[in-house]
Scaffold this motif. Sequence first.
Motif, PDB file in Angstrom:
ATOM      1  N   GLY A  93     115.496 -21.781 -19.695  1.00  0.00           N
ATOM      2  CA  GLY A  93     114.773 -20.691 -19.052  1.00  0.00           C
ATOM      3  C   GLY A  93     113.361 -20.493 -19.577  1.00  0.00           C
ATOM      4  N   LYS A  94     112.948 -21.278 -20.553  1.00  0.00           N
ATOM      5  CA  LYS A  94     111.618 -21.125 -21.136  1.00  0.00           C
ATOM      6  C   LYS A  94     110.571 -21.864 -20.308  1.00  0.00           C
ATOM      7  N   MET A  95     109.337 -21.429 -20.431  1.00  0.00           N
ATOM      8  CA  MET A  95     108.228 -22.114 -19.763  1.00  0.00           C
ATOM      9  C   MET A  95     107.755 -23.317 -20.563  1.00  0.00           C
ATOM     10  N   ARG A  96     107.854 -23.227 -21.896  1.00  0.00           N
ATOM     11  CA  ARG A  96     107.359 -24.302 -22.755  1.00  0.00           C
ATOM     12  C   ARG A  96     108.415 -24.711 -23.767  1.00  0.00           C
ATOM     13  N   LEU A  97     108.633 -26.022 -23.876  1.00  0.00           N
ATOM     14  CA  LEU A  97     109.540 -26.556 -24.876  1.00  0.00           C
ATOM     15  C   LEU A  97     108.767 -26.826 -26.156  1.00  0.00           C
ATOM     16  N   THR A  98     109.322 -26.402 -27.280  1.00  0.00           N
ATOM     17  CA  THR A  98     108.665 -26.569 -28.570  1.00  0.00           C
ATOM     18  C   THR A  98     109.488 -27.500 -29.458  1.00  0.00           C
ATOM     19  N   ALA A  99     108.894 -27.888 -30.580  1.00  0.00           N
ATOM     20  CA  ALA A  99     109.617 -28.713 -31.548  1.00  0.00           C
ATOM     21  C   ALA A  99     110.850 -27.983 -32.063  1.00  0.00           C
ATOM     22  N   GLU A 100     110.773 -26.654 -32.175  1.00  0.00           N
ATOM     23  CA  GLU A 100     111.921 -25.865 -32.621  1.00  0.00           C
ATOM     24  C   GLU A 100     113.068 -25.957 -31.614  1.00  0.00           C
ATOM     25  N   ASP A 101     112.758 -25.998 -30.342  1.00  0.00           N
ATOM     26  CA  ASP A 101     113.798 -26.153 -29.323  1.00  0.00           C
ATOM     27  C   ASP A 101     114.529 -27.490 -29.485  1.00  0.00           C
ATOM     28  N   ILE A 102     113.783 -28.520 -29.832  1.00  0.00           N
ATOM     29  CA  ILE A 102     114.400 -29.828 -30.055  1.00  0.00           C
ATOM     30  C   ILE A 102     115.384 -29.752 -31.218  1.00  0.00           C
ATOM     31  N   HIS A 103     114.993 -29.053 -32.298  1.00  0.00           N
ATOM     32  CA  HIS A 103     115.888 -28.883 -33.447  1.00  0.00           C
ATOM     33  C   HIS A 103     117.150 -28.128 -33.038  1.00  0.00           C
ATOM     34  N   ILE A 104     117.000 -27.119 -32.193  1.00  0.00           N
ATOM     35  CA  ILE A 104     118.159 -26.344 -31.735  1.00  0.00           C
ATOM     36  C   ILE A 104     119.090 -27.234 -30.909  1.00  0.00           C
ATOM     37  N   LEU A 105     118.517 -28.034 -30.037  1.00  0.00           N
ATOM     38  CA  LEU A 105     119.345 -28.939 -29.227  1.00  0.00           C
ATOM     39  C   LEU A 105     120.112 -29.916 -30.108  1.00  0.00           C
ATOM     40  N   ARG A 106     119.439 -30.442 -31.113  1.00  0.00           N
ATOM     41  CA  ARG A 106     120.098 -31.399 -32.011  1.00  0.00           C
ATOM     42  C   ARG A 106     121.197 -30.742 -32.844  1.00  0.00           C
ATOM     43  N   ASP A 107     120.913 -29.545 -33.334  1.00  0.00           N
ATOM     44  CA  ASP A 107     121.818 -28.910 -34.299  1.00  0.00           C
ATOM     45  C   ASP A 107     122.933 -28.089 -33.661  1.00  0.00           C
ATOM     46  N   HIS A 108     122.712 -27.605 -32.407  1.00  0.00           N
ATOM     47  CA  HIS A 108     123.667 -26.661 -31.830  1.00  0.00           C
ATOM     48  C   HIS A 108     124.197 -27.052 -30.451  1.00  0.00           C
ATOM     49  N   VAL A 109     123.469 -27.873 -29.709  1.00  0.00           N
ATOM     50  CA  VAL A 109     123.926 -28.240 -28.362  1.00  0.00           C
ATOM     51  C   VAL A 109     124.521 -29.644 -28.353  1.00  0.00           C
ATOM     52  N   PHE A 110     123.760 -30.592 -28.851  1.00  0.00           N
ATOM     53  CA  PHE A 110     124.215 -31.984 -28.887  1.00  0.00           C
ATOM     54  C   PHE A 110     124.469 -32.395 -30.346  1.00  0.00           C
ATOM     55  N   VAL A 111     125.442 -31.758 -30.944  1.00  0.00           N
ATOM     56  CA  VAL A 111     125.711 -31.953 -32.367  1.00  0.00           C
ATOM     57  C   VAL A 111     126.068 -33.416 -32.657  1.00  0.00           C
TER      58      VAL A 111
END
Length: 200
Positions: A15-33
């Motif tokens: 739902g965000k307008m801009r993807l950040t490096a922090e979002d990538i960390h969240i995806l790695r650590d919490h979505v695609f573990v």
Amino acid sequence: MGELRLSYPACVIAGKMRLTAEDIHILRDHVFVSGVTTSQDAVILLAINSSCTEKCPEWHHYFIETMTGFIVRHCYPQGSMDDWNTDWLIAMISTRGVVNSRIELDLLFHILDVASSIPDSLSIFALEQVRLALTEKSGVWASMRGGPDRQLNKADVQLVCRVMVAIARSRAASLTERETTMLRQIGILSGINGRRAAAA
């Protein structure tokens, strides 16, 4: 087909307008573990990529490497592309045979670069993106290539060469009839044949 429902925190990122490096960390650590390991995971990543209009520089590498890791290295036949995986990829990154975005075009050609074997349906699809840019001025490549319309330029030839390397890796020097036809439509084989005739 049912509507794709994203769980938390993927839904917030999508739902965000801009993807950040922090979002990538969240995806790695919490979505695609465990990484992207299912087609549903891949669809979620594609949905996030499509929904966010602005992306940090790190996203390009993350998206392409993660998707390639799933499609080429995780899915059977591991290391190669077959017709089934090719059909799935085409359905995911294109609309009516035209690749949707630059990053998805980069994904397509990265897969061509790393797969040990490809079916001609994948090479034809990649070459079709060049043909569309040249003859119909449509598709992502038309806006990227520069140069005059309907004339092959250096960037076109470099893209075609990447396809040819993938074909050679798969089947030595053997082109299928469909690949030969597509290369003639682009103007690659006709140009070679013309130079040979002139030399003779």
